[in-house]
Design an enzyme around this catalytic site. Sequence first.
Site, PDB file in Angstrom:
ATOM      1  N   HIS A  92       8.795  -9.881  -4.796  1.00  0.00           N
ATOM      2  CA  HIS A  92       9.736  -8.930  -5.390  1.00  0.00           C
ATOM      3  C   HIS A  92      11.144  -9.475  -5.197  1.00  0.00           C
ATOM      4  O   HIS A  92      11.453 -10.091  -4.160  1.00  0.00           O
ATOM      5  CB  HIS A  92       9.576  -7.521  -4.802  1.00  0.00           C
ATOM      6  CG  HIS A  92       9.892  -7.353  -3.353  1.00  0.00           C
ATOM      7  ND1 HIS A  92      11.178  -7.141  -2.886  1.00  0.00           N
ATOM      8  CD2 HIS A  92       9.102  -7.324  -2.254  1.00  0.00           C
ATOM      9  CE1 HIS A  92      11.147  -6.985  -1.567  1.00  0.00           C
ATOM     10  NE2 HIS A  92       9.903  -7.106  -1.159  1.00  0.00           N
ATOM     11  N   ASP A  94      13.950  -7.506  -5.611  1.00  0.00           N
ATOM     12  CA  ASP A  94      14.904  -6.458  -5.232  1.00  0.00           C
ATOM     13  C   ASP A  94      15.067  -6.405  -3.717  1.00  0.00           C
ATOM     14  O   ASP A  94      14.175  -6.814  -2.970  1.00  0.00           O
ATOM     15  CB  ASP A  94      14.475  -5.080  -5.780  1.00  0.00           C
ATOM     16  CG  ASP A  94      13.110  -4.616  -5.286  1.00  0.00           C
ATOM     17  OD1 ASP A  94      12.187  -5.463  -5.183  1.00  0.00           O
ATOM     18  OD2 ASP A  94      12.945  -3.417  -5.007  1.00  0.00           O
ATOM     19  N   ASP A 123      13.128 -10.309   3.656  1.00  0.00           N
ATOM     20  CA  ASP A 123      12.352  -9.413   2.770  1.00  0.00           C
ATOM     21  C   ASP A 123      12.955  -9.425   1.377  1.00  0.00           C
ATOM     22  O   ASP A 123      13.733  -8.555   1.044  1.00  0.00           O
ATOM     23  CB  ASP A 123      12.322  -8.012   3.370  1.00  0.00           C
ATOM     24  CG  ASP A 123      11.427  -7.063   2.597  1.00  0.00           C
ATOM     25  OD1 ASP A 123      10.690  -7.515   1.721  1.00  0.00           O
ATOM     26  OD2 ASP A 123      11.484  -5.855   2.868  1.00  0.00           O
ATOM     27  N   GLU A 157       9.865  -3.390  -5.959  1.00  0.00           N
ATOM     28  CA  GLU A 157       8.835  -3.193  -4.936  1.00  0.00           C
ATOM     29  C   GLU A 157       9.285  -2.165  -3.917  1.00  0.00           C
ATOM     30  O   GLU A 157       8.502  -1.355  -3.432  1.00  0.00           O
ATOM     31  CB  GLU A 157       8.514  -4.514  -4.218  1.00  0.00           C
ATOM     32  CG  GLU A 157       7.299  -4.445  -3.285  1.00  0.00           C
ATOM     33  CD  GLU A 157       7.584  -3.897  -1.886  1.00  0.00           C
ATOM     34  OE1 GLU A 157       6.635  -3.469  -1.214  1.00  0.00           O
ATOM     35  OE2 GLU A 157       8.761  -3.865  -1.470  1.00  0.00           O
ATOM     36  N   GLU A 158      10.589  -2.200  -3.601  1.00  0.00           N
ATOM     37  CA  GLU A 158      11.111  -1.304  -2.569  1.00  0.00           C
ATOM     38  C   GLU A 158      11.040   0.160  -2.996  1.00  0.00           C
ATOM     39  O   GLU A 158      11.169   1.055  -2.167  1.00  0.00           O
ATOM     40  CB  GLU A 158      12.555  -1.696  -2.207  1.00  0.00           C
ATOM     41  CG  GLU A 158      12.684  -3.109  -1.640  1.00  0.00           C
ATOM     42  CD  GLU A 158      12.086  -3.259  -0.238  1.00  0.00           C
ATOM     43  OE1 GLU A 158      11.529  -2.275   0.284  1.00  0.00           O
ATOM     44  OE2 GLU A 158      12.175  -4.361   0.318  1.00  0.00           O
ATOM     45  N   GLU A 186       5.478 -11.881   1.432  1.00  0.00           N
ATOM     46  CA  GLU A 186       6.212 -10.886   2.223  1.00  0.00           C
ATOM     47  C   GLU A 186       6.353 -11.404   3.657  1.00  0.00           C
ATOM     48  O   GLU A 186       5.557 -12.237   4.107  1.00  0.00           O
ATOM     49  CB  GLU A 186       5.452  -9.548   2.231  1.00  0.00           C
ATOM     50  CG  GLU A 186       5.503  -8.777   0.915  1.00  0.00           C
ATOM     51  CD  GLU A 186       6.740  -7.894   0.758  1.00  0.00           C
ATOM     52  OE1 GLU A 186       7.691  -8.028   1.560  1.00  0.00           O
ATOM     53  OE2 GLU A 186       6.748  -7.079  -0.188  1.00  0.00           O
TER      54      GLU A 186
HETATM   55 ZN   LIG Z   1       9.253  -6.717   0.820  1.00  0.00          ZN
END
Ligand SMILES: [Zn+2]
Length: 423
Positions: A92, A94, A123, A157-158, A186
């Site tokens: 991801h 974001d 992250d 994703e968040e 991740e």
């Molecule tokens: Zn993540």
Amino acid sequence: MTDALIHTIDTRRDALIGLAQDLIRIPTLNPPGRNYREICDYLATRLMAQGWTVELIRAHGAPGDSDAFPRWNMVARIDSGRPGDCVHFNSHHDVVEVGHGWTRDPFGGELDGDRIYGRGACDMKGGLAASVIAAEAFVAATPDWRGSIEISATADEESGGYGGVAYLAERGYFAPDRVQHVIIPEPLHKDRICLGHRGVWWAEVETHGRIAHGSMPFLGDSAIRHMGAVLEEIEHHLYPLLATRKTAMPVVPPQARQSTLNINSIHGGEPEPPPGSTALPAPCVADRCRIILDRRFLIEEAIDEVKSELRAMLDRVQSRRPGFTYTIRDLFEVQPVMTDRDAPVVRSTAAAIERVLGQVADYVVSPGTYDQKHIDRIGRLRNCIAYGPGLLHLAHQPDEWVGVQDMADSAKVMALVLRDLLG
Ligand SMILES: [Zn+2]
């Protein structure tokens, strides 16, 4: 260790650092969903220059998608021209809000010693950078490789992944006839393979009452007192029961290796006054009270049983409390997933970890969910893990960082996985 592929990654250390820094310097904040197109364009330009085919996909109509904040995703693919499997790396793009307490520039991508700092460093832009370098190095160092490789950078994703992986999965991007192996980089740490996550059920429970003057509460019926009885039942019966329900899932941290419940919020009676208000409250008996529950469940539990357990508990309260009525509203649910340890991508990653780090891989399961849920449920693809550099406890924290050596080591692991599956 004398291995040409590993050596290739060692020679690209500066490129790896530069790529991670560039990604961190694009502030892809979610909410509201800023600069998604910019980061997709950045990656597309890089990969197209090396012969990758790139699709930019906007998740029209997904939650949060608007012309001001379009939900852009990038899927890049390179084909060897020889038959074989497809290995897909999904990251991801974001990042969450910056928050307080930083001593570094959150979007500076500052390199200090072995660490690169910034929001999203661990992250998961460090993992995204590692997967790009791994794929590029593998293709450059392996002239006769087979099959194809995909790299995706996906939105949101968040905030649930609906404008990202879920949108792509619904359009066949993770269908088993297109993609056979998925790695999500991740920040689970370079020596751990994350097989999946626990399930989630969010529900709102409301108790009902009858409004009356606060000086004569006997003329009404307090929804807050009814909710108090619910909370007491949760405290004295449900929590102890959940604590006995252990799982074979190797969840980390170990305290999450059981069913858990959080009461996210409680509200009853008249609305909260606006901030700064100096008005006094009015005397009323609360005619409704609501709580939001966050129940995390195990692969050994069925979601229907999780729901009926809560209903049975509320019915018990009802049976002994005159006037008690309630409603339950489903807000959100995700099934638990756990990839088999014998799945090809798991076996291959475990062998690569042993080769690169000289230690046996740890198998873990995440307490909370991530995009694997969509790949599993919508994409129907079971051969999927999360594996990437970075320390999970740094995610969403001030002064978030990723280690350069950790990125390099996990890039080596990813490259060896590619050689094992496509070499
Ligand atoms: Zn993540």
